[in-house]
Write a protein that holds these residues in place. Structure first.
Motif, short mmCIF file in Angstrom:
data_model
loop_
_atom_site.label_atom_id
_atom_site.label_comp_id
_atom_site.label_asym_id
_atom_site.label_seq_id
_atom_site.Cartn_x
_atom_site.Cartn_y
_atom_site.Cartn_z
N ALA A 169 0.84 -1.20 0.00
CA ALA A 169 0.00 0.00 0.00
C ALA A 169 0.87 1.25 0.00
N TYR A 170 1.97 1.24 0.74
CA TYR A 170 2.87 2.40 0.75
C TYR A 170 3.41 2.69 -0.64
N TRP A 171 3.90 1.67 -1.33
CA TRP A 171 4.50 1.90 -2.65
C TRP A 171 3.46 2.37 -3.66
N ILE A 172 2.23 1.88 -3.54
CA ILE A 172 1.15 2.37 -4.41
C ILE A 172 0.89 3.84 -4.14
N LEU A 173 0.76 4.20 -2.87
CA LEU A 173 0.47 5.59 -2.50
C LEU A 173 1.65 6.51 -2.83
N ILE A 191 -5.10 4.02 4.78
CA ILE A 191 -5.66 4.64 3.57
C ILE A 191 -6.14 3.57 2.60
N TYR A 192 -5.38 2.50 2.45
CA TYR A 192 -5.80 1.42 1.56
C TYR A 192 -7.13 0.82 2.03
N GLU A 193 -7.24 0.55 3.32
CA GLU A 193 -8.47 -0.04 3.86
C GLU A 193 -9.67 0.88 3.69
N LYS A 194 -9.49 2.16 3.98
CA LYS A 194 -10.61 3.10 3.97
C LYS A 194 -11.03 3.55 2.58
N PHE A 195 -10.08 3.73 1.67
CA PHE A 195 -10.42 4.38 0.40
C PHE A 195 -10.31 3.49 -0.82
N VAL A 196 -9.61 2.39 -0.75
CA VAL A 196 -9.48 1.53 -1.92
C VAL A 196 -10.31 0.27 -1.77
N ARG A 197 -10.14 -0.44 -0.68
CA ARG A 197 -10.82 -1.72 -0.50
C ARG A 197 -12.31 -1.54 -0.26
N GLU A 198 -12.72 -0.53 0.48
CA GLU A 198 -14.10 -0.39 0.89
C GLU A 198 -14.99 0.32 -0.13
N LYS A 199 -14.42 1.05 -1.04
CA LYS A 199 -15.23 1.82 -1.98
C LYS A 199 -15.47 1.04 -3.27
N VAL A 200 -16.59 1.34 -3.92
CA VAL A 200 -16.88 0.74 -5.21
C VAL A 200 -16.06 1.47 -6.26
N ILE A 201 -15.35 0.71 -7.08
CA ILE A 201 -14.51 1.28 -8.12
C ILE A 201 -15.31 1.30 -9.42
N TYR A 202 -15.39 2.48 -10.02
CA TYR A 202 -16.09 2.60 -11.29
C TYR A 202 -15.09 2.52 -12.43
N LYS A 203 -15.42 1.70 -13.39
CA LYS A 203 -14.51 1.56 -14.52
C LYS A 203 -14.80 2.64 -15.55
#
Length: 139
Positions: free
Chosen positions: A45-49, A92-104
């Motif tokens: 998650a750190y390297w992605i951010l 941040i990964y847990e709150k904003f990437v994993r939990e949210k619906v990603i729109y393509k």
């Protein structure tokens, strides 16, 4: 007093690479060698951010040059991401990437069975992602 100021300036300029690159590189190697998955998630998650932050910084450089304390703010934010007491990157990964619906690009992808929506999104929409990236950078 001039020598003290020079020393502080030198240490300040070394703090960025040390906090943003050297320690995370070391901790990532330690995480790979450990059996725990918790530290792997933190450092991935750190390297992605960090990559995203660096990309945004390159794109917004003309605006960020007007903020005199930008480097200090970035250093404080990255320290929060890196320090094991806070585990900011995993948070941040847990709150904003994993939990949210990603729109393509061009519609929504929702998989009711899957827990990892981001991976499903990237895996099933590679062509759409490539088209989006090419269109984004061609303008």
């Amino acid at each position: 007093m001039n020598r003290l100021w020079t020393l502080l300036t030198y240490l300040h300029s070394l703090a960025g690479p040390g906090v943003m690159l050297l320690y995370p590189l070391y901790a990532s190697v330690v995480a790979i060698e450990s059996a725990s998955k918790v530290d792997d998630e933190q450092w991935l998650a750190y390297w992605i951010l960090y990559s995203f932050l660096t990309l945004m910084e390159m794109l917004l450089l003309p605006l960020l040059e007007w903020i005199p304390i930008w480097y200090d703010l970035k250093l404080a934010f990255v320290a929060w991401l890196v320090l094991p007491q806070f585990r900011g990157a995993a948070f941040i990964y847990e709150k904003f990437v994993r939990e949210k619906v990603i729109y393509k690009y061009g519609g929504a992808h929702k998989s009711p069975k899957s827990k990892n929506k981001f991976v499903d999104f990237v895996a099933t929409n590679k062509v759409s992602m490539c088209v989006f990236v090419v269109n984004f950078f061609s303008n």
